[in-house]
Design a protein around this motif. Structure first.
Motif, PDB file in Angstrom:
ATOM      1  N   ALA A  45     -15.023 -45.661  26.968  1.00 27.44           N
ATOM      2  CA  ALA A  45     -15.731 -45.976  28.218  1.00 27.44           C
ATOM      3  C   ALA A  45     -16.560 -44.792  28.683  1.00 27.44           C
ATOM      4  CB  ALA A  45     -14.730 -46.347  29.295  1.00 27.44           C
ATOM      5  N   ARG A  47     -17.523 -43.439  32.258  1.00 31.72           N
ATOM      6  CA  ARG A  47     -17.008 -43.662  33.598  1.00 31.72           C
ATOM      7  C   ARG A  47     -17.611 -42.671  34.574  1.00 31.72           C
ATOM      8  NH1 ARG A  47     -11.449 -42.224  33.096  1.00 31.72           N
ATOM      9  NH2 ARG A  47     -11.729 -40.654  34.659  1.00 31.72           N
ATOM     10  N   ASP A  49     -16.551 -41.293  38.389  1.00 29.37           N
ATOM     11  CA  ASP A  49     -15.645 -41.288  39.535  1.00 29.37           C
ATOM     12  C   ASP A  49     -16.332 -40.524  40.653  1.00 29.37           C
ATOM     13  OD1 ASP A  49     -13.543 -42.619  38.176  1.00 29.37           O
ATOM     14  OD2 ASP A  49     -12.896 -40.731  37.291  1.00 29.37           O
ATOM     15  N   PRO A  63     -14.043 -48.576  42.279  1.00 25.42           N
ATOM     16  CA  PRO A  63     -15.131 -49.148  41.492  1.00 25.42           C
ATOM     17  C   PRO A  63     -15.787 -50.369  42.132  1.00 25.42           C
ATOM     18  CG  PRO A  63     -13.231 -48.717  40.106  1.00 25.42           C
ATOM     19  CD  PRO A  63     -12.799 -48.472  41.516  1.00 25.42           C
TER      20      PRO A  63
END
Length: 88
Positions: A45, A47, A49, A63
């Protein structure tokens, strides 16, 4: 010695010149003083944050949250060009 790289992270903290408003999932609108963004790259993945820092606390943005345009602009502006090395 050899090994396999499984994740590359790129983390930045941006202190905002002028606090920006952010409304969280429960409807509270507060002034954000800083934003921490962590870009994680792995074979599984890619990602992002995001943590918003208020005057007296900080919160991870889930998310499912709507990202305001000013925050999305920061995420796009500081996104690394690619992983620091090739991941397998």
């Amino acid at each position: 010695m050899t090994g396999t790289v499984t994740q590359v992270q790129h983390r930045i903290t941006i202190d905002l010149d002028q606090p920006q408003e952010f409304t969280d999932l429960v409807g509270r609108t507060r002034k954000v003083h800083a934003v921490r963004i962590e870009y994680g790259l792995s074979p599984l993945a890619h990602r992002v944050d995001v943590v918003v820092e208020y005057a007296d606390s900080a919160a991870l943005i889930p998310p499912a949250a709507d990202i305001p345009a000013w925050m999305q602009s920061l995420i796009d502006q500081y996104k690394p060009d690619g992983p620091a090395c090739a991941l397998r």
